[in-house]
Write a protein that holds these residues in place. Sequence first.
Motif, short mmCIF file in Angstrom:
data_model
loop_
_atom_site.label_atom_id
_atom_site.label_comp_id
_atom_site.label_asym_id
_atom_site.label_seq_id
_atom_site.Cartn_x
_atom_site.Cartn_y
_atom_site.Cartn_z
N LYS A 99 0.84 -1.20 0.00
CA LYS A 99 0.00 0.00 0.00
C LYS A 99 0.88 1.24 0.00
CE LYS A 99 -3.11 2.32 3.32
NZ LYS A 99 -3.89 2.09 4.56
N LEU A 100 0.54 2.21 -0.84
CA LEU A 100 1.25 3.48 -0.87
C LEU A 100 0.38 4.58 -0.28
CD1 LEU A 100 3.03 3.69 -4.34
CD2 LEU A 100 4.01 3.14 -2.11
N PHE A 102 -0.01 8.61 -0.13
CA PHE A 102 0.41 9.79 -0.88
C PHE A 102 0.31 11.05 -0.04
CE2 PHE A 102 1.02 8.37 -5.25
CZ PHE A 102 0.46 7.11 -5.21
N GLY A 103 1.21 11.98 -0.33
CA GLY A 103 1.13 13.30 0.26
C GLY A 103 0.15 14.17 -0.51
N TYR B 33 -5.70 -1.47 -7.01
CA TYR B 33 -6.03 -0.47 -6.00
C TYR B 33 -7.10 0.48 -6.53
CZ TYR B 33 -1.08 -1.61 -4.88
OH TYR B 33 0.12 -2.25 -4.62
N TYR B 35 -8.24 4.32 -5.55
CA TYR B 35 -7.92 5.52 -4.78
C TYR B 35 -9.00 6.58 -5.04
CZ TYR B 35 -3.08 4.22 -3.54
OH TYR B 35 -1.97 3.61 -3.00
N PRO B 43 -4.07 11.34 -3.58
CA PRO B 43 -4.95 10.17 -3.60
C PRO B 43 -4.99 9.47 -2.24
CG PRO B 43 -3.43 10.15 -5.47
CD PRO B 43 -2.95 11.21 -4.53
N LEU B 45 -6.14 5.84 -0.48
CA LEU B 45 -6.49 4.47 -0.79
C LEU B 45 -7.84 4.10 -0.20
CD1 LEU B 45 -5.51 1.74 -2.04
CD2 LEU B 45 -4.78 1.12 0.26
N GLN B 59 -10.01 2.14 4.84
CA GLN B 59 -10.54 3.49 4.63
C GLN B 59 -11.72 3.50 3.67
OE1 GLN B 59 -7.64 6.89 5.15
NE2 GLN B 59 -6.30 5.46 4.10
#
Lengths: 112, 117
Positions: A99-100, A102-103, B33, B35, B43, B45, B59
């Motif tokens: 899982k990434l 993000f800012g 994924y 987002y 983005p 998730l 989430q």
Amino acid sequence: SQQGEEDPQALSIQEGENATMNCSYKTSINNLQWYRQNSGRGLVHLILIRSNEREKHSGRLRVTLDTSKKSSSLLITASRAADTASYFCATDAPSNTGKLIFGQGTTLQVKP
Amino acid sequence: EAGVAQSPRYKIIEKRQSVAFWCNPISGHATLYWYQQILGQGPKLLIQFQNNGVVDDSQLPKDRFSAERLKGVDSTLKIQPAKLEDSAVYLCASSLGRGWSTNEKLFFGSGTQLSVL
């Protein structure tokens, strides 16, 4: 919650100048990635730097990583109008699932 | 190679209506994924699939959002009923998904821009 926070939020420069964007994060990481997003499009991967690396280059891009300060920077040299986009840093989550997180991104405008 | 395909490109609905988004990842990519990207933000998730199993949906507002990837290939994300705050771009991404590797880049589709009126 956001892991990475970019600074500045917006940046405007002239073509040919260098652009530097910074990213700070909160928890330990395995890697940090930078993505570009042109208006109305999806994100495009630019570069990945692992936690045991300090600097990485790809064309006109230079990324540094300082794990002691939990920060990274993206430098775009000799910017072009086509570099106008939003730039996001992303860190892998502590859960190690790929899982990434993000800012908020830095919006870069390069004026011709 | 073909990229991540998403449809529709744009969708406008009234609040309390339902909507569905479709995504076809890059062939051979095991991880998919979804987002959500609200204007001016990064983005966030919603859900992550590994083949047809859910890896992370922490989430995802499960009272109104649902997603499935029945055959481990394409996926649909549904919102029912939609709220005004659901207005956003919904991005689908995929990666090779080699086990629990965390050093993989994501490939994104162009997204679906949803406006809830």
